[in-house]
Design an enzyme around this catalytic site. Structure first.
Site, PDB file in Angstrom:
ATOM      1  CB  SER A  84      54.926 -22.928  61.029  1.00 57.20           C
ATOM      2  OG  SER A  84      54.755 -22.554  59.674  1.00 57.20           O
ATOM      3  CE  LYS A 162      56.739 -25.659  57.616  1.00 54.90           C
ATOM      4  NZ  LYS A 162      56.067 -25.243  58.868  1.00 54.90           N
TER       5      LYS A 162
END
Length: 289
Positions: A84, A162
């Site tokens: 990701s 993230k």
């Protein structure tokens, strides 16, 4: 004329001849004396051995204590579990992902800023697909929990990585004609790689469904992965009231945002594999707005 006689040593007695002797340093000594010396040597060496073991135990406890303090307050390693965050951080299921060092000091004196790459505990609504990394065996699970306490085993929690896109008080949204914006201004995101995502940003600037506007509550963060198409981030977890219109994340912003209190630390450097050694840069996509 005086008669002189040389002194003649007396012959050893029968008791002396029968007493066993041992040679020590070239001298013949009775066995009793040698045994006494050996016992004395043993008596001296045993306290030394006990002292050495005691010192080793103390050093081991100190080392474990320092390691625990480092993991708790200074820094800790983290394994990238998925793709990701590619190309910034490499990872995938079943492969050897990047191992990064997470700085736990910076956010004790400051708050996460736009562009920071952070590691955080997933909020409850993000943990529905999380599978425990602990053994089903109660004994082994207890051992794992004990080792986790001192940092030798990862904690049993859904830790994610993230990039911060917006912070409390800022409004984030994405439209096909403007792309991703914060407070109505487009972002500059050099960390996005169309080749990695196999996507054309000019054709699909949102890299998925349009969303927002969402005003991030104070004390919370809006986070997204650098590999947008393969990232279950704030967009994915935000409840939608307008799905039928092709929009998402226009409902409760608390569902998609992450509490600042959940942040573990800031990703600083890739420490493994050696071919990937290097820093993890913070790129403020709002710079110049």
């Amino acid at each position: 004329m005086t008669e002189t006689t040389d002194s003649v040593p007396e012959p050893p007695s029968d008791a002396d001849q029968l007493q066993p002797k041992v040679s020590i340093c070239g001298l013949d000594m009775p066995a009793e004396v040698s045994e006494t010396a050996a016992e004395a040597a043993i008596g001296v060496s045993e306290p030394k051995k006990r002292s050495a073991l005691w010192e080793f135990a103390i050093l081991a406890v100190i080392a474990i204590g320092l390691y625990y303090v480092m993991l708790t307050f200074v820094a800790r390693p983290y394994l990238i579990p998925s793709e990701s965050m590619e190309p910034t951080l490499h990872g995938c299921s079943g492969c050897v992902g990047d191992r990064i060092m997470v700085d736990k000091i910076t956010y004790r004196f400051s708050s996460p800023q736009p562009g920071d790459v952070i590691v955080f505990k997933g909020p409850p609504s993000w943990n529905t697909m999380y599978k425990s990394i602990r053994s089903n065996n109660i004994v082994l699970r207890s051992v794992q929990n004990a080792l986790s306490f001192v940092g030798f085993v990862p904690p049993d929690e859904n830790d994610l990585v993230k990039r911060v896109i917006a912070v409390g008080g800022q409004t984030v949204q994405c439209r096909s004609d403007t792309g991703l914006t914060v407070n109505g201004k487009p972002l500059k995101e050099p960390y996005l790689r169309p080749v990695t995502m196999n996507a054309d940003l000019s054709f699909s600037p949102c890299l998925g469904s349009e969303f927002g506007p969402v005003t991030v509550p104070q004390g919370r963060l809006w986070v997204m992965g650098d590999n947008r198409i393969h990232s279950a981030d704030s967009r994915y977890h935000c409840n939608s009231t307008d799905v039928v219109n092709g929009l998402s994340c226009t409902g409760d912003p608390n569902s998609g945002t992450v509490p600042v209190s959940n942040v573990i630390g800031k990703a600083r450097v890739v420490v493994w594999p050696p071919s990937r050694w290097g820093g993890v840069g913070s790129v403020n996509s709002q710079q110049g707005q």
